[in-house]
Write a protein that holds these residues in place. Structure first.
Motif, PDB file in Angstrom:
ATOM      1  N   ALA A 169     -81.577  41.399  12.725  1.00  0.00           N
ATOM      2  CA  ALA A 169     -80.303  41.671  13.407  1.00  0.00           C
ATOM      3  C   ALA A 169     -80.115  43.167  13.683  1.00  0.00           C
ATOM      4  O   ALA A 169     -80.151  43.613  14.825  1.00  0.00           O
ATOM      5  N   GLY A 170     -79.932  43.972  12.638  1.00  0.00           N
ATOM      6  CA  GLY A 170     -79.614  45.384  12.826  1.00  0.00           C
ATOM      7  C   GLY A 170     -80.773  46.170  13.409  1.00  0.00           C
ATOM      8  O   GLY A 170     -81.942  45.856  13.151  1.00  0.00           O
ATOM      9  N   GLY A 171     -80.468  47.194  14.181  1.00  0.00           N
ATOM     10  CA  GLY A 171     -81.517  48.018  14.784  1.00  0.00           C
ATOM     11  C   GLY A 171     -81.758  49.302  14.020  1.00  0.00           C
ATOM     12  O   GLY A 171     -81.764  50.380  14.601  1.00  0.00           O
ATOM     13  N   MET A 172     -81.951  49.195  12.710  1.00  0.00           N
ATOM     14  CA  MET A 172     -82.213  50.404  11.927  1.00  0.00           C
ATOM     15  C   MET A 172     -83.624  50.874  12.182  1.00  0.00           C
ATOM     16  O   MET A 172     -84.559  50.081  12.170  1.00  0.00           O
TER      17      MET A 172
ATOM     18  N   VAL B 274     -86.306  42.662  21.173  1.00  0.00           N
ATOM     19  CA  VAL B 274     -86.757  41.563  22.031  1.00  0.00           C
ATOM     20  C   VAL B 274     -85.539  40.700  22.332  1.00  0.00           C
ATOM     21  O   VAL B 274     -84.730  40.411  21.441  1.00  0.00           O
ATOM     22  N   TRP B 275     -85.399  40.308  23.583  1.00  0.00           N
ATOM     23  CA  TRP B 275     -84.258  39.495  24.030  1.00  0.00           C
ATOM     24  C   TRP B 275     -84.777  38.095  24.290  1.00  0.00           C
ATOM     25  O   TRP B 275     -85.690  37.904  25.099  1.00  0.00           O
TER      26      TRP B 275
ATOM     27  N   ARG C 278     -74.473  32.875  25.577  1.00  0.00           N
ATOM     28  CA  ARG C 278     -74.605  31.857  24.528  1.00  0.00           C
ATOM     29  C   ARG C 278     -75.944  31.150  24.536  1.00  0.00           C
ATOM     30  O   ARG C 278     -76.239  30.355  23.637  1.00  0.00           O
ATOM     31  N   SER C 279     -76.788  31.444  25.520  1.00  0.00           N
ATOM     32  CA  SER C 279     -78.149  30.899  25.461  1.00  0.00           C
ATOM     33  C   SER C 279     -79.146  32.018  25.132  1.00  0.00           C
ATOM     34  O   SER C 279     -80.342  31.861  25.281  1.00  0.00           O
ATOM     35  N   GLU C 280     -78.618  33.166  24.676  1.00  0.00           N
ATOM     36  CA  GLU C 280     -79.483  34.312  24.410  1.00  0.00           C
ATOM     37  C   GLU C 280     -79.239  34.869  23.008  1.00  0.00           C
ATOM     38  O   GLU C 280     -78.186  34.638  22.416  1.00  0.00           O
ATOM     39  N   LEU C 281     -80.217  35.572  22.511  1.00  0.00           N
ATOM     40  CA  LEU C 281     -80.032  36.261  21.231  1.00  0.00           C
ATOM     41  C   LEU C 281     -80.942  37.478  21.189  1.00  0.00           C
ATOM     42  O   LEU C 281     -81.919  37.572  21.935  1.00  0.00           O
ATOM     43  N   ARG C 282     -80.561  38.425  20.314  1.00  0.00           N
ATOM     44  CA  ARG C 282     -81.370  39.639  20.174  1.00  0.00           C
ATOM     45  C   ARG C 282     -82.086  39.651  18.839  1.00  0.00           C
ATOM     46  O   ARG C 282     -81.491  39.357  17.799  1.00  0.00           O
ATOM     47  N   LEU C 283     -83.372  39.997  18.893  1.00  0.00           N
ATOM     48  CA  LEU C 283     -84.149  40.226  17.675  1.00  0.00           C
ATOM     49  C   LEU C 283     -84.584  41.688  17.645  1.00  0.00           C
ATOM     50  O   LEU C 283     -84.998  42.236  18.660  1.00  0.00           O
TER      51      LEU C 283
END
Lengths: 413, 413
Positions: free
Chosen positions: A45-48, A341-342, A380-385
């Motif tokens: 989740a976080g972009g550290m 990555v999306w 709602r059909s997308e997520l971020r990794l």
């Protein structure tokens, strides 16, 4: 019998809050980092940034030397615009992306987030219009909302912001009698979309904005983190008059120093310095001096190469795991740099509703809805990794768990 | 033949500046420090702390140890509210002034200036009313102006803010149908007035504000710097529900760390954290960790004693020199702490017009007009002298030069 909750201390003072402050709301960013202490959850989740490669010993020694030698200066008040020596070094960094700037045009800020806050404060009254990519950086949407600006999000494809879509958005705005205050864009290794604005599109984007007399705010935290070591010409390098450039050392050196900057045409820069004076008097002299000494005495380019190497194996691990574990109908971007990555999930999967499934499988991601303006119903059909922080092994394991979560979700719906 | 000045780069973008940003203007603060590099001028203008007594070696060692041991944490992103351990230590510091606060109620900021910016942003729309002392801190007037708040300044006497005058100001406002958003006050060793709010007035000030349901913003950078080591009960210690307290390490440790804080009732604190998230994501983890380690491992109370001793000899040098060198008809406050003496010059002397005379005699001061709301026309028979930074010898010499400047002025008028 009814029970009433007693008001929180100070509650009644909020009844007299400024109307202008109604847009200041809880950010989703803290929740991204909330699982960071939990070893049972794989957080994508976080972009550290990953600081494994940071030469701690060198920074420790440099800092000690600095304080011992010049403590009375570096622990004193400094200038609102930032340490002159550091502003020169920032110009050197920017020259790697083709920018020819004068240290006078640079303002050092407490992270580039603060630069974006200042730019928005200077240009946006409530109801003013800002253009940005669809999707866009959560922290930027938060700033725009805090000043109650309206946001129109312009589609991206694999080569970044789509010029025709930008043109259409500007024409729509014009027909509605509105001129956007600026286009906010992350051209390199976009957060969250993971795409980069193609070089041949850059001049076109600038021309479109110039034709509509719209300022461009170029946010470039990841520009030095191309996994193959390339750099792209900054928008600012192509149009110094119409581009405000935001830079950051949070991803190339370390976020804990909170040092970012903004480079702007002189008239705008002057307002930015005034905003800085009013808000903090000056950025910390101490962290600026530590960074400046580090840049002067160490091979920071080699250091960034080390970071790149560590991100390359992580990106590769993530792409391989996505191909192996995500169910049919999933798609994702193939970033050539940055942290993200999306992912587009198969039809019928809702990434907000997927959250409890991911929770059960002990993997964390950010649902796509977080990257669109509030109430838009999009994403709602997308997520971020994010692949920046965990080890390659943990990344593979996290993606495996995400695959299971999606499959579970599909079985249940 | 006419010549025209070409517009500065980016000038035309300012034509579309937000109306809300029209109050962001050049600060007078940088000019206060402008003479700091000139050894021929004695500056009694800027209020820089004297860092002679700072144990640089100890801070250097602590910082080095910190980075070597925990670099990956202290150089990473942190929490928007600030390091939990430091917030506990801040509660310890505040307990010396009678405040019983929970670390949850504390928000660490980039200097207390940023805390004041947040409080003002949260409460003040353009045209809203703020009360403060007459005279008042330049940096606070700048923040209020930047949000285009109206300022009403309430007289002080030798015992600080005058309760009857506060009551009258509130009644005037009420008759005009206005309720101030807050009273901004510096109760201890006031900048610039050099006076302290008498203990027996404190409850009265709080009662008056509570009766009119007006929040109190207590700014206390100098509270620990009583020259005899006393402390005064903070307003916050007497009314936790209605007081927002601003604290700072800039005067007790070092300004270059830029660490201040705000302690507020829970509902207000929550909004402050949201403002912090939006503006900077988080304050620098690095400087917070350095300060926290220093507070934990060193006798910071003894360190503040050292500072006090150095300020006592400077205050004494200034008072002695004023008695010796200022012409008849001059008056001044006798501060028992802090950095400042507030001087009233003889009838007929205008402290704005006195500036070039002081310049010729190579001494710098801040004219009284800087401490009143813009356009009020007030303060022209007053000026501020700071005794915090120069040596006692330089202070004596500076005051001698000021005396000559005033006498010259009188001869010329």
């Amino acid at each position: 019998m009814t029970t009433t909750t007693p008001p929180r201390p100070g509650e009644r003072h909020l009844a007299r809050m400024a109307r202008g402050a109604e847009g200041i709301k809880p950010s989703e960013i803290p929740t991204l980092f909330a699982v960071r202490g939990r070893t049972d959850v794989v957080s994508l989740a976080g972009g550290m940034p990953n600081l494994e490669g940071l030469p701690q010993r060198a920074i420790a020694d440099e800092t000690a030397g600095l304080v011992a030698l010049g403590g009375k200066v570096v622990l004193q008040y400094g200038s609102a615009q930032g340490l002159p020596k550091l502003r020169e070094q920032i110009c050197e960094v920017m020259s790697l992306e083709g920018i020819a700037a004068d240290p006078d045009d640079v303002v050092v800020t407490v992270g580039s987030q603060m630069a974006l806050d200042f730019v928005t404060r200077i240009f946006c009254d409530p109801g003013d219009l800002v253009l940005t990519e669809a999707p866009s950086y959560i922290g930027a949407l938060g700033v725009f909302a805090s000043y109650r600006a309206d946001v129109v999000q312009v589609p991206v494809d694999d080569r970044g912001l789509v010029p025709d879509a930008l043109r259409a958005a500007l024409e729509d705005a014009e027909r509605a009698g509105r001129r956007p205050k600026f286009l906010y864009t992350v051209p390199n290794f976009h957060n969250p979309a993971g795409v980069t604005l193609a070089v041949e599109r850059r001049a076109e984007v600038l021309e479109i904005c110039a034709a509509h007399d719209v300022l461009v705010v170029e946010d470039n935290p990841y520009g030095m983190l191309a996994l193959d070591g390339r750099t792209f010409p900054a928008l600012r390098s192509m149009d110094a008059e119409n581009v405000v450039y935001l830079g950051s050392f949070s991803k190339t050196i370390a976020p804990g120093l909170r040092i970012g900057w903004v480079t702007a045409p002189a008239a705008v820069r002057e307002k930015l310095v005034q905003a800085a004076e009013s808000t903090t008097l000056c950025p910390p002299a101490f962290t600026q001096a530590v960074l400046s000494r580090y840049l002067a005495r160490h091979d920071w380019r080699a250091q960034i190469d080390t970071y790149r190497d560590s991100y390359r194996v992580r990106r590769d691990a993530m792409l391989a795991a996505l191909a192996e574990h995500l169910p049919e109908g999933s798609r994702w971007t193939r970033p050539e740099g940055g942290f993200f990555v999306w992912v587009t999930v198969p039809d019928g999967v809702d990434t907000d509703a997927l959250m409890p499934y991911a929770d059960r499988h002990k993997v964390a991601y950010v649902p796509g809805s977080a990257f669109y303006a509030e109430g838009s119903g999009r994403g709602r059909s997308e997520l971020r990794l994010s692949f920046s922080y965990p080890t390659p092994e943990r990344i593979a394991e996290g993606v495996r768990r995400l695959g299971l979560a999606i499959t579970d979700y599909q079985s249940a719906h």
